[in-house]
Design an enzyme around this catalytic site. Structure first.
Site, PDB file in Angstrom:
ATOM      1  N   GLU A  44       0.778  -1.226  -0.060  1.00  0.00           N
ATOM      2  CA  GLU A  44       0.189  -0.116  -0.032  1.00  0.00           C
ATOM      3  C   GLU A  44       0.646   1.329  -0.005  1.00  0.00           C
ATOM      4  O   GLU A  44       1.929   1.416   0.780  1.00  0.00           O
ATOM      5  CB  GLU A  44      -0.941   0.064   1.302  1.00  0.00           C
ATOM      6  N   LYS A 116      -9.752   1.805  -2.525  1.00  0.00           N
ATOM      7  CA  LYS A 116      -9.817   1.466  -1.164  1.00  0.00           C
ATOM      8  C   LYS A 116     -11.162   2.038  -0.485  1.00  0.00           C
ATOM      9  O   LYS A 116     -11.382   3.492  -0.561  1.00  0.00           O
ATOM     10  CB  LYS A 116      -8.696   1.873  -0.226  1.00  0.00           C
ATOM     11  N   CYS A 156      -5.245  -3.381   2.686  1.00  0.00           N
ATOM     12  CA  CYS A 156      -5.045  -3.401   3.913  1.00  0.00           C
ATOM     13  C   CYS A 156      -6.478  -3.264   4.933  1.00  0.00           C
ATOM     14  O   CYS A 156      -6.867  -4.443   5.203  1.00  0.00           O
ATOM     15  CB  CYS A 156      -4.464  -2.062   4.300  1.00  0.00           C
TER      16      CYS A 156
HETATM   17  N1  LIG Z   1      -3.346   1.071   6.145  1.00  0.00           N
HETATM   18  C1  LIG Z   1      -4.320   0.616   6.763  1.00  0.00           C
HETATM   19  O1  LIG Z   1      -5.432   0.323   6.235  1.00  0.00           O
HETATM   20  C2  LIG Z   1      -3.832   0.011   8.250  1.00  0.00           C
HETATM   21  C3  LIG Z   1      -4.964  -1.075   8.642  1.00  0.00           C
HETATM   22  C4  LIG Z   1      -4.368  -1.882   9.898  1.00  0.00           C
HETATM   23  O2  LIG Z   1      -3.189  -1.607  10.470  1.00  0.00           O
HETATM   24  C5  LIG Z   1      -5.324  -2.469  10.637  1.00  0.00           C
HETATM   25  O3  LIG Z   1      -5.100  -2.816  11.631  1.00  0.00           O
HETATM   26  O4  LIG Z   1      -6.381  -2.763  10.178  1.00  0.00           O
END
Ligand SMILES: NC(=O)CCC(=O)C(=O)O
Length: 271
Positions: A44, A116, A156
């Site tokens: 990401e 996203k 993510c």
């Molecule tokens: N960049 C993100 O979306 C981090 C997501 C993350 O760390 C989580 O615990 O969920």
């Protein structure tokens, strides 16, 4: 019939310096290709990982340099390349970006685009992030037919929302590409169990490419990039702190066998 092939997840330690990040990405893509990878996934926000407040200042446009460079690398190395995610200027909003992931094919064609949809807005004792103040969430999921199978996209924090993966599976996903910058604190507790659960419940391959460095002077990423098979087995795993590549074989005949022997996807009941 698509024969088994090698996939790579690229783990990076991106920071706020774009040229260094792009050099790191380019050399790791070349290394993955040299080791036989045909499907490569970057993490990401790989070209710029800094404070969310600085995302817009460092954002790119759809005809900007990084995307073109990634397209050329897909052609040069004959890859299906998931170009991690990139902050792209949001249309009609001078203050926001979209956190966008593109998949390129070996002829440089854009196979899929995904913004996203879940912004990472959290207040833990030692990590506060308000992604939605600077990132406009997407609203559409994407599965594309690539030369290597049906690839679904998530980014993510999406990993925490099983319904996303179920929708993608209903749309034909066989392989999920998941660029991430998952934090160390939440990663230690949740990264592996979430990623394996998504693979098991949907009987898919998950290629999760994570960041592993410290960014914005305060947020440590968890590393531990993984390639997981439809049985939930972790086929390859990155280190906690070092950038690098991990490789594993993707075999869609194995996916079909698991789905046929344990046909849970056909046993769903909503009542
Ligand atoms: N960049 C993100 O979306 C981090 C997501 C993350 O760390 C989580 O615990 O969920």
């Amino acid at each position: 019939m698509i024969p088994p092939f090698v996939a790579a997840a690229i783990q990076m330690s991106s920071g706020a310096e774009k040229s260094a990040n792009l050099e790191q990405a380019e050399s790791l893509i070349a290394e993955a290709a040299q080791q036989g990878a045909k499907l490569v996934v970057l993490p990401e926000l790989f070209p710029f990982l800094g404070k969310v407040t600085e995302l817009r200042k460092n954002a790119e446009t759809m005809d900007g340099g990084t995307l073109e460079r990634m397209r050329q690398l897909a052609i040069k190395h004959q890859l299906v390349l998931c170009a991690g995610s990139i902050a792209i200027e949001a249309s009609n909003d001078p203050n926001k970006v979209v956190n966008r992931s593109l998949v390129f094919g070996p002829h440089g064609q854009t196979l899929s685009t995904y913004d996203k949809i879940h912004c990472f807005d959290i207040r833990l004792p030692d990590v506060t992030v308000m992604e939605s103040e600077h990132v406009r969430a997407g609203s559409q999921l994407s599965v594309s037919a690539t030369p290597l199978g049906h690839v679904g996209q998530a980014i993510c924090y999406d990993l925490r929302f099983p319904e996303v993966f179920r929708h993608l599976t209903e749309d034909g996903m066989q392989i999920c590409v998941l660029p991430a910058a998952f934090t160390d604190k939440t990663g230690q507790a949740h990264w592996e169990v979430l990623a394996r659960a998504r693979a098991i419940e949907n009987q898919i391959y998950v290629i999760a490419a994570n960041q592993c460095g410290l960014y914005a002077d305060s947020i440590q990423c968890y590393g531990n990039s993984m390639i997981i098979d439809p049985w939930g087995e972790v086929l390859a795993r990155g280190s906690s702190r070092e950038p690098g590549i991990i490789l594993a074989e993707i075999d869609l005949a194995k996916l079909r066998r698991i789905r046929s022997e344990l046909p849970a996807l056909t046993h769903r009941r909503l009542a």
